[in-house]
Write an enzyme that holds these catalytic residues in place. Structure first.
Site, PDB file in Angstrom:
ATOM      1  N   LYS A   1       0.811  -1.230   0.000  1.00 17.51           N
ATOM      2  CA  LYS A   1       0.000   0.000   0.000  1.00 17.51           C
ATOM      3  C   LYS A   1       0.843   1.278   0.000  1.00 17.51           C
ATOM      4  O   LYS A   1       0.462   2.265  -0.630  1.00 17.51           O
ATOM      5  CB  LYS A   1      -0.944   0.019   1.205  1.00 17.51           C
ATOM      6  CG  LYS A   1      -2.067  -1.006   1.119  1.00 17.51           C
ATOM      7  CD  LYS A   1      -2.973  -0.836   2.331  1.00 17.51           C
ATOM      8  CE  LYS A   1      -4.060  -1.870   2.374  1.00 17.51           C
ATOM      9  NZ  LYS A   1      -5.002  -1.628   3.485  1.00 17.51           N
TER      10      LYS A   1
ATOM     11  N   ASP B   1     -10.448   2.897   2.574  1.00 18.62           N
ATOM     12  CA  ASP B   1     -10.674   2.355   3.926  1.00 18.62           C
ATOM     13  C   ASP B   1     -11.463   3.322   4.807  1.00 18.62           C
ATOM     14  O   ASP B   1     -12.342   2.899   5.575  1.00 18.62           O
ATOM     15  CB  ASP B   1      -9.339   2.013   4.606  1.00 18.62           C
ATOM     16  CG  ASP B   1      -8.799   0.669   4.151  1.00 18.62           C
ATOM     17  OD1 ASP B   1      -9.584  -0.163   3.668  1.00 18.62           O
ATOM     18  OD2 ASP B   1      -7.575   0.454   4.278  1.00 18.62           O
TER      19      ASP B   1
HETATM   20  P1  NAP Z   1      -0.869  -2.777  11.879  1.00 15.95           P
HETATM   21  O1  NAP Z   1      -0.513  -1.572  11.089  1.00 15.95           O
HETATM   22  O2  NAP Z   1       0.109  -3.895  11.991  1.00 15.95           O
HETATM   23  O3  NAP Z   1      -1.241  -2.281  13.379  1.00 15.95           O
HETATM   24  C1  NAP Z   1      -1.538  -3.224  14.381  1.00 15.95           C
HETATM   25  C2  NAP Z   1      -2.049  -2.497  15.637  1.00 15.95           C
HETATM   26  O4  NAP Z   1      -2.429  -3.497  16.591  1.00 15.95           O
HETATM   27  C3  NAP Z   1      -1.002  -1.612  16.321  1.00 15.95           C
HETATM   28  O5  NAP Z   1      -1.634  -0.511  16.922  1.00 15.95           O
HETATM   29  C4  NAP Z   1      -0.445  -2.569  17.390  1.00 15.95           C
HETATM   30  O6  NAP Z   1       0.124  -1.901  18.502  1.00 15.95           O
HETATM   31  C5  NAP Z   1      -1.708  -3.283  17.815  1.00 15.95           C
HETATM   32  N1  NAP Z   1      -1.419  -4.574  18.441  1.00 15.95           N
HETATM   33  C6  NAP Z   1      -1.004  -5.709  17.841  1.00 15.95           C
HETATM   34  N2  NAP Z   1      -0.847  -6.691  18.760  1.00 15.95           N
HETATM   35  C7  NAP Z   1      -1.159  -6.146  19.966  1.00 15.95           C
HETATM   36  C8  NAP Z   1      -1.193  -6.654  21.301  1.00 15.95           C
HETATM   37  N3  NAP Z   1      -0.854  -7.927  21.585  1.00 15.95           N
HETATM   38  N4  NAP Z   1      -1.574  -5.820  22.302  1.00 15.95           N
HETATM   39  C9  NAP Z   1      -1.921  -4.528  22.038  1.00 15.95           C
HETATM   40  N5  NAP Z   1      -1.911  -3.986  20.789  1.00 15.95           N
HETATM   41  C10 NAP Z   1      -1.541  -4.794  19.768  1.00 15.95           C
HETATM   42  O7  NAP Z   1      -2.210  -3.454  11.334  1.00 15.95           O
HETATM   43  P2  NAP Z   1      -3.429  -2.725  10.578  1.00 15.95           P
HETATM   44  O8  NAP Z   1      -3.174  -2.749   9.122  1.00 15.95           O
HETATM   45  O9  NAP Z   1      -3.685  -1.437  11.241  1.00 15.95           O
HETATM   46  O10 NAP Z   1      -4.624  -3.770  10.828  1.00 15.95           O
HETATM   47  C11 NAP Z   1      -5.138  -3.997  12.134  1.00 15.95           C
HETATM   48  C12 NAP Z   1      -6.326  -4.961  12.073  1.00 15.95           C
HETATM   49  O11 NAP Z   1      -7.382  -4.377  11.314  1.00 15.95           O
HETATM   50  C13 NAP Z   1      -6.031  -6.294  11.375  1.00 15.95           C
HETATM   51  O12 NAP Z   1      -6.655  -7.302  12.133  1.00 15.95           O
HETATM   52  C14 NAP Z   1      -6.695  -6.167  10.014  1.00 15.95           C
HETATM   53  O13 NAP Z   1      -7.120  -7.414   9.499  1.00 15.95           O
HETATM   54  C15 NAP Z   1      -7.902  -5.299  10.365  1.00 15.95           C
HETATM   55  N6  NAP Z   1      -8.405  -4.527   9.212  1.00 15.95           N
HETATM   56  C16 NAP Z   1      -9.735  -4.658   8.876  1.00 15.95           C
HETATM   57  C17 NAP Z   1     -10.247  -3.932   7.825  1.00 15.95           C
HETATM   58  C18 NAP Z   1     -11.702  -4.087   7.442  1.00 15.95           C
HETATM   59  O14 NAP Z   1     -12.047  -3.765   6.300  1.00 15.95           O
HETATM   60  N7  NAP Z   1     -12.568  -4.533   8.339  1.00 15.95           N
HETATM   61  C19 NAP Z   1      -9.429  -3.042   7.088  1.00 15.95           C
HETATM   62  C20 NAP Z   1      -8.084  -2.905   7.481  1.00 15.95           C
HETATM   63  C21 NAP Z   1      -7.578  -3.659   8.545  1.00 15.95           C
HETATM   64  P3  NAP Z   1       1.685  -1.489  18.524  1.00 15.95           P
HETATM   65  O15 NAP Z   1       1.784  -0.206  17.748  1.00 15.95           O
HETATM   66  O16 NAP Z   1       1.991  -1.340  19.960  1.00 15.95           O
HETATM   67  O17 NAP Z   1       2.438  -2.615  17.861  1.00 15.95           O
END
Ligand code: NAP
Length: 279
Positions: A68, A104
């Site tokens: 992306k 998004d």
């Molecule tokens: P990302 O950039 O990797 O960010 C992950 C986030 O989760 C960070 O804030 C991270 O905190 C936090 N995190 C991960 N493990 C954790 C834990 N054990 N305890 C506390 N915080 C934790 O991922 P992303 O792209 O934002 O995606 C996040 C989620 O959204 C995924 O599950 C994805 O599938 C979902 N999503 C859904 C849609 C939809 O259309 N519904 C669209 C996009 C994404 P730190 O900064 O501390 O690491």
């Protein structure tokens, strides 16, 4: 010049898990449009060449992890959301130029509009997480006029960086501040990966939330995450993350195939049935 019938793609690495082909091919069938939408596994070292080459074969497509940000750099022009978010998830062609957008934020807001109309009125939002999805969601909240956005993240520095990026109305907090923040939150949003099937849960005590609060989770495997289950058990309004996935697909389809598709209960059922296979 792309061939006829028009074809679109979703590219990523890996890509086998993507539900986008189910969504777009369903719409093509329902609308009687001759065309096809397919997965393309594109490794990072050939992504730039793919962006240069795709206009010969495709009318456009979606871009997912890990491309992306590269797509953002490689396109010739971007829509406003992509410009602000710093990531592109949709590519299309305009007079031969490769254009990039980000849907998004639109998908997040459209899902809430459908499931919780009026959600943005006097909203006080608490956002869990500060990753890529949180960026799009904070943008959606700001563009819908939400003026009190609290970003809570395990790594405080990332929450601070996100709040700084969206100056005016957003603030950064540590996880222990949650009980106090929740006491006047009207919209709680989980954007972390906590609650995903097979992973750790978001162990959050929701009791401080007002009874009128809405809780939404963008994780959609499972559809009812542990966070949504505990919100429902408290009698709070809940909105699941599948709707965001379905709604974010709408603008791309319209650009590629010229018709604005609808997110219907039938589409939701079909994608839900596919998600069931992941359990
Ligand atoms: P990302 O950039 O990797 O960010 C992950 C986030 O989760 C960070 O804030 C991270 O905190 C936090 N995190 C991960 N493990 C954790 C834990 N054990 N305890 C506390 N915080 C934790 O991922 P992303 O792209 O934002 O995606 C996040 C989620 O959204 C995924 O599950 C994805 O599938 C979902 N999503 C859904 C849609 C939809 O259309 N519904 C669209 C996009 C994404 P730190 O900064 O501390 O690491």
């Amino acid at each position: 010049m792309a061939e006829f019938p028009p074809r679109a793609f979703v590219c990523g690495h890996p890509i086998a898990h993507s539900r986008s082909p189910i969504i777009h091919n369903y719409w093509l069938g329902e609308l009687g449009i001759e065309g096809h939408y397919e997965r393309r596994d594109i490794a990072p070292d050939v992504f730039e060449a793919f962006v240069q080459e795709f206009p010969r074969l495709y009318v456009g497509g979606n871009v997912t992890i890990p491309h992306k940000e590269s797509a953002w750099r490689l396109v010739e022009a971007r829509d406003e959301a992509a410009e602000i978010i710093g990531a592109v998830n949709t590519l299309w062609l305009d007079d031969g130029r490769v254009m990039g957008g980000n849907t998004d934020a639109y998908g997040f807001a459209a899902n809430l509009d459908a499931a919780a109309p009026g959600w943005e009125k006097s909203a006080v939002a608490t956002v869990l997480g500060a990753g890529g999805a949180a960026l799009a969601i904070v943008h959606a909240l700001q563009s819908r006029g939400v003026s009190d956005i609290r970003i809570v993240n395990r790594t405080f520095a990332r929450a601070q960086a996100l709040a700084d990026r969206f100056r005016g109305g957003s603030s950064a907090h540590d996880w222990p501040a949650l009980p106090e923040l929740l006491s006047d939150t009207t919209l709680l949003i989980n954007t972390t990966s906590l609650g995903m099937h097979g992973g750790p849960e978001a162990a959050i005590d929701l009791s401080p939330l007002p009874a009128s609060a809405t809780v939404t989770d963008i994780v959609y495997v499972p559809i009812q995450t542990p966070l949504l289950a505990s919100a429902a058990a408290r009698g709070l309004r809940t909105v699941d993350g599948l709707g965001m996935l379905l709604h974010q697909a709408v603008p791309g389809f319209e650009r590629w195939f010229g018709v604005r598709p609808e997110v219907t209960p039938r589409l939701r059922e079909i994608v839900m049935a596919d998600l069931e296979t992941e359990k």
